[in-house]
Motif scaffolding. Structure first.
Motif, PDB file in Angstrom:
ATOM      1  N   ILE A   1       0.823  -1.215   0.000  1.00  0.00           N
ATOM      2  CA  ILE A   1       0.000   0.000   0.000  1.00  0.00           C
ATOM      3  C   ILE A   1       0.860   1.271   0.000  1.00  0.00           C
ATOM      4  O   ILE A   1       0.507   2.263  -0.653  1.00  0.00           O
ATOM      5  CB  ILE A   1      -1.011  -0.010   1.187  1.00  0.00           C
ATOM      6  N   THR A   2       2.016   1.209   0.685  1.00  0.00           N
ATOM      7  CA  THR A   2       2.876   2.408   0.741  1.00  0.00           C
ATOM      8  C   THR A   2       3.365   2.771  -0.669  1.00  0.00           C
ATOM      9  O   THR A   2       3.421   3.949  -1.023  1.00  0.00           O
ATOM     10  CB  THR A   2       4.100   2.152   1.647  1.00  0.00           C
ATOM     11  N   VAL A   3       3.706   1.743  -1.444  1.00  0.00           N
ATOM     12  CA  VAL A   3       4.188   1.982  -2.817  1.00  0.00           C
ATOM     13  C   VAL A   3       3.032   2.511  -3.679  1.00  0.00           C
ATOM     14  O   VAL A   3       3.193   3.443  -4.462  1.00  0.00           O
ATOM     15  CB  VAL A   3       4.776   0.686  -3.414  1.00  0.00           C
ATOM     16  N   LYS A   4       1.841   1.918  -3.489  1.00  0.00           N
ATOM     17  CA  LYS A   4       0.669   2.377  -4.257  1.00  0.00           C
ATOM     18  C   LYS A   4       0.425   3.856  -3.973  1.00  0.00           C
ATOM     19  O   LYS A   4       0.166   4.641  -4.886  1.00  0.00           O
ATOM     20  CB  LYS A   4      -0.586   1.597  -3.854  1.00  0.00           C
ATOM     21  N   ARG A   5       0.516   4.217  -2.684  1.00  0.00           N
ATOM     22  CA  ARG A   5       0.270   5.623  -2.304  1.00  0.00           C
ATOM     23  C   ARG A   5       1.269   6.556  -2.949  1.00  0.00           C
ATOM     24  O   ARG A   5       0.912   7.591  -3.482  1.00  0.00           O
ATOM     25  CB  ARG A   5       0.348   5.784  -0.776  1.00  0.00           C
ATOM     26  N   GLU A   6       2.542   6.157  -2.884  1.00  0.00           N
ATOM     27  CA  GLU A   6       3.604   6.978  -3.504  1.00  0.00           C
ATOM     28  C   GLU A   6       3.304   7.192  -4.975  1.00  0.00           C
ATOM     29  O   GLU A   6       3.399   8.302  -5.495  1.00  0.00           O
ATOM     30  CB  GLU A   6       4.925   6.207  -3.413  1.00  0.00           C
ATOM     31  N   ARG A   7       2.946   6.080  -5.640  1.00  0.00           N
ATOM     32  CA  ARG A   7       2.731   6.165  -7.093  1.00  0.00           C
ATOM     33  C   ARG A   7       1.508   7.007  -7.429  1.00  0.00           C
ATOM     34  O   ARG A   7       1.546   7.804  -8.366  1.00  0.00           O
ATOM     35  CB  ARG A   7       2.603   4.752  -7.683  1.00  0.00           C
ATOM     36  N   ILE A   8       0.444   6.827  -6.683  1.00  0.00           N
ATOM     37  CA  ILE A   8      -0.761   7.605  -7.021  1.00  0.00           C
ATOM     38  C   ILE A   8      -0.477   9.098  -6.808  1.00  0.00           C
ATOM     39  O   ILE A   8      -0.856   9.934  -7.629  1.00  0.00           O
ATOM     40  CB  ILE A   8      -2.026   7.126  -6.253  1.00  0.00           C
ATOM     41  N   ASN A   9       0.217   9.431  -5.730  1.00  0.00           N
ATOM     42  CA  ASN A   9       0.504  10.847  -5.471  1.00  0.00           C
ATOM     43  C   ASN A   9       1.379  11.449  -6.565  1.00  0.00           C
ATOM     44  O   ASN A   9       1.158  12.583  -6.984  1.00  0.00           O
ATOM     45  CB  ASN A   9       1.168  11.020  -4.098  1.00  0.00           C
ATOM     46  N   LYS A  10       2.326  10.662  -7.010  1.00  0.00           N
ATOM     47  CA  LYS A  10       3.219  11.150  -8.062  1.00  0.00           C
ATOM     48  C   LYS A  10       2.414  11.415  -9.351  1.00  0.00           C
ATOM     49  O   LYS A  10       2.537  12.482  -9.958  1.00  0.00           O
ATOM     50  CB  LYS A  10       4.306  10.105  -8.315  1.00  0.00           C
ATOM     51  N   LEU A  11       1.574  10.451  -9.728  1.00  0.00           N
ATOM     52  CA  LEU A  11       0.792  10.626 -10.964  1.00  0.00           C
ATOM     53  C   LEU A  11      -0.191  11.774 -10.848  1.00  0.00           C
ATOM     54  O   LEU A  11      -0.383  12.542 -11.787  1.00  0.00           O
ATOM     55  CB  LEU A  11       0.000   9.351 -11.290  1.00  0.00           C
ATOM     56  N   LEU A  12      -0.826  11.882  -9.674  1.00  0.00           N
ATOM     57  CA  LEU A  12      -1.815  12.962  -9.480  1.00  0.00           C
ATOM     58  C   LEU A  12      -1.144  14.321  -9.668  1.00  0.00           C
ATOM     59  O   LEU A  12      -1.715  15.225 -10.294  1.00  0.00           O
ATOM     60  CB  LEU A  12      -2.461  12.871  -8.087  1.00  0.00           C
ATOM     61  N   ALA A  13       0.098  14.444  -9.145  1.00  0.00           N
ATOM     62  CA  ALA A  13       0.803  15.727  -9.263  1.00  0.00           C
ATOM     63  C   ALA A  13       1.133  16.030 -10.727  1.00  0.00           C
ATOM     64  O   ALA A  13       0.955  17.154 -11.191  1.00  0.00           O
ATOM     65  CB  ALA A  13       2.070  15.690  -8.412  1.00  0.00           C
ATOM     66  N   ILE A  14       1.584  15.005 -11.436  1.00  0.00           N
ATOM     67  CA  ILE A  14       1.921  15.212 -12.860  1.00  0.00           C
ATOM     68  C   ILE A  14       0.662  15.614 -13.625  1.00  0.00           C
ATOM     69  O   ILE A  14       0.649  16.567 -14.404  1.00  0.00           O
ATOM     70  CB  ILE A  14       2.506  13.913 -13.473  1.00  0.00           C
ATOM     71  N   GLN A  15      -0.431  14.880 -13.372  1.00  0.00           N
ATOM     72  CA  GLN A  15      -1.667  15.147 -14.114  1.00  0.00           C
ATOM     73  C   GLN A  15      -2.225  16.529 -13.785  1.00  0.00           C
ATOM     74  O   GLN A  15      -2.778  17.202 -14.647  1.00  0.00           O
ATOM     75  CB  GLN A  15      -2.702  14.046 -13.829  1.00  0.00           C
ATOM     76  N   LYS A  16      -2.042  16.960 -12.541  1.00  0.00           N
ATOM     77  CA  LYS A  16      -2.559  18.280 -12.158  1.00  0.00           C
ATOM     78  C   LYS A  16      -1.925  19.370 -13.015  1.00  0.00           C
ATOM     79  O   LYS A  16      -2.601  20.275 -13.497  1.00  0.00           O
ATOM     80  CB  LYS A  16      -2.268  18.525 -10.666  1.00  0.00           C
ATOM     81  N   ASN A  17      -0.623  19.251 -13.206  1.00  0.00           N
ATOM     82  CA  ASN A  17       0.083  20.207 -14.070  1.00  0.00           C
ATOM     83  C   ASN A  17      -0.449  20.179 -15.488  1.00  0.00           C
ATOM     84  O   ASN A  17      -0.662  21.226 -16.102  1.00  0.00           O
ATOM     85  CB  ASN A  17       1.586  19.862 -14.130  1.00  0.00           C
ATOM     86  N   ILE A  18      -0.645  18.972 -16.004  1.00  0.00           N
ATOM     87  CA  ILE A  18      -1.134  18.842 -17.391  1.00  0.00           C
ATOM     88  C   ILE A  18      -2.544  19.419 -17.494  1.00  0.00           C
ATOM     89  O   ILE A  18      -2.862  20.147 -18.438  1.00  0.00           O
ATOM     90  CB  ILE A  18      -1.104  17.355 -17.844  1.00  0.00           C
ATOM     91  N   SER A  19      -3.397  19.102 -16.506  1.00  0.00           N
ATOM     92  CA  SER A  19      -4.779  19.611 -16.541  1.00  0.00           C
ATOM     93  C   SER A  19      -4.766  21.136 -16.503  1.00  0.00           C
ATOM     94  O   SER A  19      -5.517  21.789 -17.229  1.00  0.00           O
ATOM     95  CB  SER A  19      -5.591  19.074 -15.368  1.00  0.00           C
ATOM     96  N   ASN A  20      -3.909  21.702 -15.655  1.00  0.00           N
ATOM     97  CA  ASN A  20      -3.798  23.165 -15.575  1.00  0.00           C
ATOM     98  C   ASN A  20      -3.390  23.757 -16.909  1.00  0.00           C
ATOM     99  O   ASN A  20      -3.903  24.798 -17.323  1.00  0.00           O
ATOM    100  CB  ASN A  20      -2.768  23.575 -14.516  1.00  0.00           C
ATOM    101  N   GLN A  21      -2.473  23.074 -17.565  1.00  0.00           N
ATOM    102  CA  GLN A  21      -2.018  23.519 -18.878  1.00  0.00           C
ATOM    103  C   GLN A  21      -3.211  23.570 -19.844  1.00  0.00           C
ATOM    104  O   GLN A  21      -3.361  24.514 -20.611  1.00  0.00           O
ATOM    105  CB  GLN A  21      -0.943  22.539 -19.364  1.00  0.00           C
ATOM    106  N   HIS A  22      -4.046  22.521 -19.777  1.00  0.00           N
ATOM    107  CA  HIS A  22      -5.253  22.472 -20.637  1.00  0.00           C
ATOM    108  C   HIS A  22      -6.140  23.682 -20.410  1.00  0.00           C
ATOM    109  O   HIS A  22      -6.639  24.289 -21.343  1.00  0.00           O
ATOM    110  CB  HIS A  22      -6.064  21.213 -20.347  1.00  0.00           C
ATOM    111  N   PHE A  23      -6.343  23.989 -19.125  1.00  0.00           N
ATOM    112  CA  PHE A  23      -7.195  25.140 -18.796  1.00  0.00           C
ATOM    113  C   PHE A  23      -6.594  26.403 -19.400  1.00  0.00           C
ATOM    114  O   PHE A  23      -7.280  27.187 -20.031  1.00  0.00           O
ATOM    115  CB  PHE A  23      -7.297  25.301 -17.273  1.00  0.00           C
ATOM    116  N   LYS A  24      -5.288  26.564 -19.192  1.00  0.00           N
ATOM    117  CA  LYS A  24      -4.628  27.802 -19.653  1.00  0.00           C
ATOM    118  C   LYS A  24      -4.694  27.928 -21.170  1.00  0.00           C
ATOM    119  O   LYS A  24      -4.833  29.028 -21.694  1.00  0.00           O
ATOM    120  CB  LYS A  24      -3.173  27.841 -19.167  1.00  0.00           C
ATOM    121  N   GLU A  25      -4.589  26.793 -21.845  1.00  0.00           N
ATOM    122  CA  GLU A  25      -4.633  26.844 -23.312  1.00  0.00           C
ATOM    123  C   GLU A  25      -5.992  27.286 -23.831  1.00  0.00           C
ATOM    124  O   GLU A  25      -6.124  27.702 -24.982  1.00  0.00           O
ATOM    125  CB  GLU A  25      -4.273  25.473 -23.896  1.00  0.00           C
ATOM    126  N   LEU A  26      -7.010  27.186 -22.986  1.00  0.00           N
ATOM    127  CA  LEU A  26      -8.354  27.602 -23.426  1.00  0.00           C
ATOM    128  C   LEU A  26      -8.501  29.121 -23.434  1.00  0.00           C
ATOM    129  O   LEU A  26      -9.381  29.663 -24.105  1.00  0.00           O
ATOM    130  CB  LEU A  26      -9.429  26.980 -22.527  1.00  0.00           C
TER     131      LEU A  26
END
Ligand code: 5AD
Ligand code: SF4
Length: 444
Positions: free
Chosen positions: A360-385
């Motif tokens: 579970i500790t590894v799962k948590r690390e991985r989900i947090n890492k992906l969520l952070a990366i995706q947040k940046n990408i999603s923000n980029q999408h918003f800005k491009e609009l």
């Protein structure tokens, strides 16, 4: 009509469940019950459950447990539990043992009989357990009353069940094999909904819409064909659909989406993992390369497509290298949004027995890492609009703003200007001018 009493429905899980709760509400409405926002004053409480992950089940069990003191104060309250959770082995018996105050349990295959079960309970005052195994629900063409939650969007089921048996997934066990609704029935339902005049989006639902019609003798009818016909119905509305399986998303379908303006360019295309080894173990039946090719085709033919996805981290055997492949895939595809989950063991699935379950500790690390990366990408999408023109539907208002949604589901606030009244429930074309604190701001 004489009111029989009040109902309250707890809904968990996917849009399929949301829509099934609309059916259950319809059944209760037909029996003369009215909706209440307060569970304590309800005469009938329904738990429409989900079992996709353990966390969902825990939350549901907690909420059912919380009914004990409420029911103690109102002994006549009827408590019903239905949905995916109840279709699992022994769950009905275990629920009744754990929560003796439950009065009715029914499954996903017999939702439309809930009214009869309720009558039986009221007559006999005896616990009703009604689970039908090894079946797939197919909407009765006569079923008409839905109490729809959303004033502008109407869900329409096009198929039920799933044949894919992804190795992590419980859905094929609790929803049965794929069954498609006849085309004409779907067309009639959509036309009827549009004739009401208020629905602006129609969302077609199926566990895997791309295999619509595979169960028909007439092999000429597929999802692309259905969508094409629906997109030619007259009226100002938008057609959405979910969920697409990458293995079945055809070139023909991409062409239809590109060609017909009423079809939404928001495409939900769950990838689950970026690693070929994990995709194989998941029984997804496509490779990373096939998926990326598909994405390229979509972006080529539909340049303003917005893609969203589902991802599971910590599937058994997922190494750091496998996870890195998922990381690089989401960076490459640049999804407008990603729903990321930690793998959850489900009883009876193939993956439950797999070795190398990820801590579970590894799962948590991985989900947090992906969520952070995706947040940046999603923000980029918003800005491009910012600086673009978008078609939006106004869904509400507050004192200073109209609250609208873009076609890809993003909230856009439109500042109210004196003497300039916009209609809630209408489409407008707006200029996106800013993106602050998670919201887009737009001007007419
Ligand atoms: N564990 C975690 N996520 C799951 N999903 C399905 N089954 C599981 C599971 N056992 C996710 C998939 C699917 C979404 C609806 O839920 O990503 O696309
Ligand atoms: Fe589950 Fe896979 Fe079917 Fe989706 S396609 S419902 S993930 S088995």
């Amino acid at each position: 009509m004489v009111k029989n009493g009040k109902y309250f429905i707890y809904t968990y899980g996917c849009q399929m469940n949301v829509h099934e709760s609309e059916k259950i509400a319809g059944i209760l409405f037909d029996k003369g019950y009215e909706h209440t926002n307060k569970v304590e004053e309800a005469d009938v409480v329904v738990f429409n459950t989900c079992c996709i992950r353990e966390s969902a089940e825990q939350r549901i069990l907690g909420n059912i447990g919380a009914m004990k003191p409420i029911k103690a104060k109102n002994k006549n309250m009827i408590i019903a539990v239905c949905g995916c959770m109840t279709q699992q082995k022994n769950v009905e018996q275990n629920l009744k043992k754990k929560f003796p105050f439950i009065n009715i349990v029914f499954g996903t295959n017999n939702i439309e009989y809930f009214g009869e079960y309720l009558d039986m309970y009221l007559k006999q005052k005896k616990y009703q357990a009604k689970i039908i195994e090894n079946e797939t629900y197919l909407q009765n063409p006569e079923f008409k009353t839905f109490v729809r939650d959303n004033p502008f969007n109407a869900y329409v089921n096009i198929m039920f069940g799933c044949n894919n048996f992804c190795t992590y997934c419980i859905v094929p066990f609790v929803r049965g094999r794929e069954k498609s609704r006849p085309k004409q029935e779907i067309i009639n339902e959509v036309k009827n909904l549009l004739s009401v005049g208020k629905y602006k989006t129609i969302t077609l639902l199926g566990q895997n819409v791309n295999s619509y019609g595979n169960d028909f003798e007439d092999k000429s009818l597929n999802f692309a064909g259905l969508l094409k016909e629906l997109a030619q119905i007259e009226g100002d509305f938008e057609l959405k659909f979910m969920t697409s399986h990458p293995k079945d998303l055809s070139d023909e379908l991409i062409d239809v989406i590109a060609e017909y303006p009423k079809i939404s360019h928001a495409i939900h295309l769950p990838v689950q993992s970026g690693s070929n080894k994990i995709l194989k173990m998941m029984n997804r039946n496509y490779t990373r390369e096939h998926y990326l090719q598909l994405v390229e085709k979509i972006y080529n033919k539909i340049p303003d497509a917005t893609l969203t996805t589902d991802i599971i981290v910590g599937f058994p055997g997922e190494t750091d290298d496998d996870f890195a492949e998922t990381e690089s895939l989401i960076k490459r595809v640049k999804y407008s949004n990603a729903y990321i989950f930690m793998y959850s063991k489900r009883k009876g699935t193939v993956a439950e027995k797999m070795e190398n379950q990820v801590p579970i500790t590894v799962k948590r690390e991985r989900i947090n890492k992906l969520l952070a990366i995706q947040k940046n990408i999603s923000n980029q999408h918003f800005k491009e609009l910012i600086g673009t023109k978008q078609k939006v539907l106004i869904e509400g208002e507050n004192q200073n703003y109209y609250i609208s949604k873009t076609q890809c589901g993003k909230v856009a606030m439109i500042k109210k200007v004196e003497n300039d009244f916009l209609n809630i429930g209408e489409f407008y074309t707006v200029n996106i001018v800013d993106y602050i604190g998670g919201n887009l701001y737009a001007k007419i």
